[in-house]
Structures are given as structure tokens and as C-alpha cells.
Design a protein around this motif. Structure first.
Motif, PDB file in Angstrom:
ATOM      1  N   GLN A   1       0.814  -1.216   0.000  1.00  0.00           N
ATOM      2  CA  GLN A   1       0.000   0.000   0.000  1.00  0.00           C
ATOM      3  C   GLN A   1       0.848   1.267   0.000  1.00  0.00           C
ATOM      4  OE1 GLN A   1      -3.006  -0.357  -0.686  1.00  0.00           O
ATOM      5  NE2 GLN A   1      -3.035  -2.571  -0.383  1.00  0.00           N
TER       6      GLN A   1
ATOM      7  N   PRO B   1       0.376   4.236  -4.172  1.00  0.00           N
ATOM      8  CA  PRO B   1       0.428   5.695  -4.350  1.00  0.00           C
ATOM      9  C   PRO B   1       1.756   6.179  -4.920  1.00  0.00           C
ATOM     10  CG  PRO B   1       0.510   5.129  -2.019  1.00  0.00           C
ATOM     11  CD  PRO B   1       0.170   3.872  -2.762  1.00  0.00           C
TER      12      PRO B   1
ATOM     13  N   HIS C   1     -12.417  -0.501  -7.443  1.00  0.00           N
ATOM     14  CA  HIS C   1     -11.252  -0.104  -6.654  1.00  0.00           C
ATOM     15  C   HIS C   1     -10.363   0.889  -7.398  1.00  0.00           C
ATOM     16  CE1 HIS C   1      -8.308  -0.389  -3.528  1.00  0.00           C
ATOM     17  NE2 HIS C   1      -7.403  -0.944  -4.322  1.00  0.00           N
TER      18      HIS C   1
ATOM     19  N   GLN D   1      -9.567   4.827  -6.460  1.00  0.00           N
ATOM     20  CA  GLN D   1      -8.233   5.383  -6.224  1.00  0.00           C
ATOM     21  C   GLN D   1      -7.940   6.543  -7.161  1.00  0.00           C
ATOM     22  OE1 GLN D   1      -5.851   1.678  -6.288  1.00  0.00           O
ATOM     23  NE2 GLN D   1      -5.443   2.092  -4.139  1.00  0.00           N
TER      24      GLN D   1
ATOM     25  N   TYR E   1      -6.822   9.959  -5.157  1.00  0.00           N
ATOM     26  CA  TYR E   1      -5.451  10.427  -5.316  1.00  0.00           C
ATOM     27  C   TYR E   1      -5.375  11.847  -5.869  1.00  0.00           C
ATOM     28  CZ  TYR E   1      -3.617   5.738  -4.403  1.00  0.00           C
ATOM     29  OH  TYR E   1      -3.279   4.540  -3.828  1.00  0.00           O
TER      30      TYR E   1
ATOM     31  N   ARG F   1      -1.102  11.794  -0.546  1.00  0.00           N
ATOM     32  CA  ARG F   1      -1.603  10.582  -1.189  1.00  0.00           C
ATOM     33  C   ARG F   1      -1.462   9.349  -0.303  1.00  0.00           C
ATOM     34  NH1 ARG F   1       0.351  11.507  -7.457  1.00  0.00           N
ATOM     35  NH2 ARG F   1      -1.710  12.034  -8.282  1.00  0.00           N
TER      36      ARG F   1
ATOM     37  N   ASN G   1      -4.519   7.225   1.067  1.00  0.00           N
ATOM     38  CA  ASN G   1      -4.572   5.796   0.775  1.00  0.00           C
ATOM     39  C   ASN G   1      -4.772   4.995   2.053  1.00  0.00           C
ATOM     40  OD1 ASN G   1      -4.302   3.655  -1.261  1.00  0.00           O
ATOM     41  ND2 ASN G   1      -2.468   3.086  -0.122  1.00  0.00           N
TER      42      ASN G   1
ATOM     43  N   TYR H   1      -8.438   5.248   3.032  1.00  0.00           N
ATOM     44  CA  TYR H   1      -9.267   4.467   2.120  1.00  0.00           C
ATOM     45  C   TYR H   1      -9.070   2.966   2.334  1.00  0.00           C
ATOM     46  CZ  TYR H   1     -10.804   2.266  -2.207  1.00  0.00           C
ATOM     47  OH  TYR H   1     -11.400   1.432  -3.103  1.00  0.00           O
TER      48      TYR H   1
END
Length: 404
Positions: free
Chosen positions: A125, A129, A327, A331, A335, A342, A346, A349
Motif C-alpha cells: 500500500q 500511491p 477499486h 483510487q 489520489y 496521497r 490511501n 481508504y
């Protein structure tokens, strides 16, 4: 790395090329998949370590809890620390957990290894980003879609790979192999990725406190987080009950066969790049809407799958096309909300996303005990419909933002 053409006055910014994005996709898939190796191996683990099935099954829950802690505590650090070093460091720590599990001699060692892997595998993760930040802004959706294809593929194939390697060696084999591969991929990532850092780094305390502020400040972060949570909850109803259906009297499939069914979804996960390209062209809302519709329709096919393997496979394919579509378009929206935040966005989220997954799994198991497969299908469809209602709210927010 690839560079765009240069001018006599200054070099244009260098953006991540496709080979590096593919490497990042492999890394995210390996990190994410490492949390799913234990699911088809629980009985073998219990026998091998001389413990109960219930104790072995506890490792699944602990892995999810550790991953959620990592999402909240570690992923936001990408807005403070040097990103490449953070991602590689987390991967090496996750590898340590895999080796601990792979050489476990008792359940305590396996629990420790599982939790270490779950906590630090959130390296995936930090890479997603990073792909958006270091790619050409005009193609960031494609970059995110490509990396996310790797993550989703890793989740889908992890169970099958674990089952096959267990048949070749033992349940330890997949952990040892994945640990070695994790170290190798981390080393190549260190060489391939550029050093990068948030131009406005934040202190750790302020960083964590800001997560709530981001959710309050951005209504579409809340709406898209809800959409993602409901979509993943719907899909998790399937993941928590499909083995029970397929191993039952209607299909009588073995563990290896059930694992191979999951490979049907890989084709769906690969469509994540298509969702990313559509988002780059301004079709993000329509991509989300089409994906939610597929999610609802998939449960109709899965309902018929109680007596027909063909319908069941079609439902799995549709649901694994729908989830990446939701998804990736989510994003693409979040973003763009605040470029310098970011990683923290993220984290907000993804915490919501996996909370939805945990809730869907728990509800699916509960409904299975009381209403069987028809009840699970109704629950999955209901969650998909609620996802559609959340999307209608998000569209109103988008129109409001466009009018301002």
C-alpha cells in the motif's frame, strides 16, 4: 526508469516506465498474497504443529488484524520518510515473518510469523500511491491499474500456489519460497526505483492525527471509502463461503480443485489496467457504475451456481472484474484530492476497504450457518445494491464540486 524528451533549457521530469511498474506489480502481489497462504492449509498446519483446527484458523484473523494495524500506523509514514527505503524496508521485515512461519515448530512461532508478515506486508500500500506520484500525471490511472493488477492477482493466486506447493513439499514450503522471493524482489526494487520524498514531510504525531482531518475535509474520500468497503464486503461473502459450497454434496470438489477455481478470477484482475485507462480518459464515474452493475449481476450467476459449476465460474469471473473496476476508479478519485497527502489518503481508504472485507467475511460465515448458499447470495447482492446507492451519493458530490 524512462525519461521524456529533454529541451535545451532543462530536462523534463523522469517518469516510471512499464518495466518498473511491472516490477512494482509483482511486489504488491507478493506482499498481498502472503496474507492468504494459510487459508487452504489450515488443516495441514494443525496436523503438522499438533494443534487444533480452531487454533490454526486463528492465524487468519490475526493476519487481518495485523494488516489493519499496518495500514493505520505504517502506510502514512510514506508522507514523512523516503518512499523507496520505506517500501523496501517493510518488504524485508515481511520476509522475516514469512521465514519465521516457514520454519515454525509450534503454533506460537506461526502466530508470530503471521502477525509480522501481516503488519509489514502493507508495503504493497506504499507502492500503489508511489506509482501514481512518480508516473506521468496524464497516465497515472494506467500506472495505478497496472500495479493494482499485480496486487489483486497475488490475492487470487495465493491460495492455489499454497495448495500446490503443499502437495509438492509440505505446508512450510510456500512460506520459505515466498520469503526468498520477497528478499529478491526487494533488492531489485531498491535498484530500480528512484529515491523520492514528500516535499512537505510531517512529524509522526501530526501525521496520524491528520488522517481524521483528511476524512473530514474531503467528502469524496468518505464516499469512495464507503463504496470500496461495500464492494469488498460483497466479494468477501463469496470468499468466506465458496469453499463450503464447492466441497459440499452439490460439487464434491477437493481442496486443490477449489484452489484452482480461484484462478478463474485472475482474468478479471488483469482488467484493472483497463479501468485505469478509462479513468485517465475521464470515464471514472461510468467505470464505477458499470463495475457495480457487474457486481450485482455476478450474484445472480452465483445463485445458479448452487447446481451448475459453469454458472458458478461465470459468477466468479464477473465478480473479479467488478471489484478491480470499483477499486481502481476509487483510487483515481481519491489520489487527486490532495497530491501531497496521497499516502495518508490511501491509508484512510484502505483501512475502510479492508474493514469492509472483514465485515463481509464475518457476515458471510454467519449467514451460511443460518441460510446456506441462497442466504449468502442474497447478502452479497444486498451489499452490492448498497454500494450502488453509495455511488449515487458520490455522483451528487462530484456534481457539486464541478459546479464550484
Amino acid at each position: 526508469m524512462t525519461s521524456s524528451s529533454t529541451s535545451p533549457r532543462a530536462a523534463a521530469p523522469a517518469y516510471l516506465g512499464t518495466p518498473v511498474l511491472l516490477l512494482m506489480a509483482m511486489a504488491t502481489g507478493l506482499c498481498a498474497g502472503s496474507n492468504y497462504f494459510n487459508q487452504p492449509l489450515l488443516h495441514s498446519i494443525a496436523l503438522g504443529l499438533g494443534t487444533t483446527d480452531a487454533a490454526a484458523a486463528l492465524t487468519v484473523t490475526l493476519s487481518q488484524v495485523a494488516y489493519a494495524c499496518g495500514l493505520f500506523l505504517l502506510v502514512p509514514l510514506a508522507d514523512k520518510l523516503e518512499r523507496r527505503g520505506l517500501a523496501v524496508g517493510l518488504m524485508l521485515l515481511a520476509a522475516l515473518g514469512l521465514f519465521l512461519s516457514g520454519y515454525a515448530q509450534h503454533i506460537g512461532m506461526l502466530v508470530a510469523g503471521t502477525m509480522i508478515t501481516g503488519l509489514f506486508s502493507v508495503a504493497a500500500q506504499t507502492l500503489v500511491p508511489m506509482a501514481a506520484t512518480l508516473s506521468d500525471p496524464q497516465r497515472s490511472g494506467r500506472a495505478v491499474g497496472l500495479v493494482m493488477s499485480g496486487l489483486l492477482t497475488g490475492i487470487l493466486v495465493a491460495r492455489s500456489v499454497a495448495g500446490l506447493l503443499s502437495a509438492v513439499g509440505s505446508w512450510h514450503t510456500v512460506y520459505r519460497a515466498a520469503g526468498a522471493l520477497m528478499v529478491g524482489v526487494a533488492a531489485v526494487l531498491w535498484w530500480a526505483l528512484p529515491a523520492s520524498r514528500n516535499p512537505v514531510p510531517m512529524g509522526s504525531g501530526r501525521l496520524l492525527r491528520s488522517l481524521g482531518g483528511l476524512a473530514l475535509r474531503h467528502p469524496r474520500l468518505r464516499s469512495r471509502s464507503l463504496i470500496g468497503a461495500l464492494a469488498f464486503a460483497s466479494v468477501s461473502v463469496l470468499f468466506s463461503t465458496m469453499a463450503l459450497l464447492l466441497s459440499g454434496p452439490g460439487h464434491r470438489m477437493t481442496d486443490v480443485g477449489i484452489g484452482l477455481v480461484g484462478l478463474v478470477g485472475v482474468a478479471g484482475a488483469l482488467t484493472a489496467t483497463v479501468a485505469g485507462r478509462l479513468a485517465d480518459r475521464g470515464w471514472g464515474q461510468w467505470t464505477t457504475a458499470g463495475s457495480v452493475l457487474l457486481l450485482v449481476l455476478s450474484w445472480a450467476a452465483l445463485w445458479l451456481g448452487i447446481a451448475s459449476l459453469g454458472w458458478f465460474l461465470l459468477g466468479v469471473l464477473l465478480i473479479d472484474i467488478a471489484l478491480p473496476g470499483v477499486h481502481i476508479s476509487n483510487q483515481n478519485v481519491i489520489y487527486r484530492l490532495e497530491l501531497q497527502a496521497r499516502s495518508r489518503i490511501n491509508a484512510v481508504y484502505m483501512t475502510s476497504y479492508f474493514a469492509g472485507a472483514a465485515a463481509g467475511s464475518a457476515l458471510g460465515a454467519l449467514v451460511w450457518r443460518t441460510a446456506g448458499w441462497p442466504g449468502a447470495c442474497l447478502l452479497g447482492a444486498l451489499l452490492a445494491v448498497l454500494c450502488g446507492l453509495a455511488l449515487l451519493h458520490d455522483r451528487r458530490l462530484a456534481r457539486h464540486d464541478a459546479a464550484q
